[in-house]
Design a protein around this motif. Structure first.
Motif, short mmCIF file in Angstrom:
data_model
loop_
_atom_site.label_atom_id
_atom_site.label_comp_id
_atom_site.label_asym_id
_atom_site.label_seq_id
_atom_site.Cartn_x
_atom_site.Cartn_y
_atom_site.Cartn_z
N PRO A 48 0.83 -1.21 0.00
CA PRO A 48 0.00 0.00 0.00
C PRO A 48 0.86 1.26 0.00
O PRO A 48 1.88 1.33 0.69
CB PRO A 48 -0.79 -0.11 1.31
N LEU A 49 0.45 2.24 -0.79
CA LEU A 49 1.10 3.55 -0.82
C LEU A 49 0.07 4.61 -0.44
O LEU A 49 -1.13 4.40 -0.59
CB LEU A 49 1.65 3.86 -2.22
N PRO A 50 0.51 5.75 0.03
CA PRO A 50 -0.45 6.82 0.37
C PRO A 50 -1.10 7.38 -0.89
O PRO A 50 -0.53 7.30 -1.99
CB PRO A 50 0.42 7.86 1.06
N ALA A 51 -2.29 7.95 -0.74
CA ALA A 51 -2.96 8.60 -1.86
C ALA A 51 -2.07 9.73 -2.38
O ALA A 51 -1.36 10.38 -1.60
CB ALA A 51 -4.31 9.15 -1.40
N PRO A 52 -2.04 9.92 -3.70
CA PRO A 52 -2.92 9.36 -4.73
C PRO A 52 -2.33 8.14 -5.44
O PRO A 52 -2.76 7.81 -6.54
CB PRO A 52 -3.04 10.53 -5.71
N TYR A 53 -1.36 7.49 -4.83
CA TYR A 53 -0.67 6.40 -5.50
C TYR A 53 -1.41 5.07 -5.32
O TYR A 53 -2.06 4.83 -4.29
CB TYR A 53 0.75 6.27 -4.96
#
Length: 210
Positions: free
Chosen positions: A192-197
């Motif tokens: 998981p990556l932070p938004a917006p990625y």
């Protein structure tokens, strides 16, 4: 892990690291692109196919998800408050904050091929034979430079990491800098990556972990 030249900590460099790396490139019998981090010049070996394929795959995933300014191959300069070069890094993949402006290109010309590190919004490294560089000095250097997101694929440990919330260095700069948040998964699981990625599929590294 390639040729490594280590400077003595606490001493003044004999020349700007940019000029030192340029001299090494000119003297080399074969094309190379050294880096400079933690007062160390690193000349890595050519990456194996698993490293190159995996880095390209992650960059492609970001691009396919609509993340603009995704790229590979360019070098970035880190400087201290006095304007002196403290690191010269070539990420395996990255996301820029912006398309290169005329000012960025002027900076690159002035600094002999190195863009400013503040262009970077997300940086990614895939370990090869020099695991210690990506898991230690580079991590601290990216945090010290304020890069918001550091994605690390550790093929040695067979893990993937997303570091966020960089904390600036204290008195022991730049090694005192770190990331306050970390998400860690085993290779083969989505990272998981932070938004917006988007979350990154790390399955491509299962057969290439070393």
């Amino acid at each position: 892990m390639g040729i490594v030249f280590i400077a003595t900590p606490g001493t003044e460099p004999l020349q700007d690291p940019i000029d030192l790396l340029a001299t090494l490139e000119e003297a080399a019998a074969a094309p190379m692109r050294p880096e400079y981090v933690a007062e160390t010049v690193i000349v890595p070996r050519m990456p194996d196919d698993g490293h190159s394929h995996g880095a390209c795959e992650l960059s492609f995933q970001l691009h396919s998800a609509g993340v603009v300014h995704t790229g590979m191959g360019n070098g970035y300069r880190v400087a201290d408050e006095n304007g002196d070069t403290t690191a010269l890094l070539i990420p395996d993949f990255y996301v820029r904050r912006r398309k290169a402006t005329e000012l960025d290109e002027s900076y690159r010309e002035t600094h002999k091929g190195w863009y400013p590190i503040d262009m970077i919004a997300l940086v990614g490294e895939v370990t090869s034979t020099n695991h210690w560089t990506d898991t230690g000095p580079k991590l601290h250097t990216y945090a010290a430079a304020g890069v918001p997101v550091y994605v690390l694929i550790n093929r040695n440990a067979k893990t993937a990491h997303c570091y966020t919330d960089p904390i600036p260095p204290g008195d022991d700069a730049p090694t005192g800098a770190y990331y306050d948040s970390e998400i860690k998964v085993d290779l083969g699981h989505p990272l998981p990556l932070p938004a917006p990625y988007p979350a990154l599929d790390t399955a491509a590294f299962l057969e290439t972990a070393d």
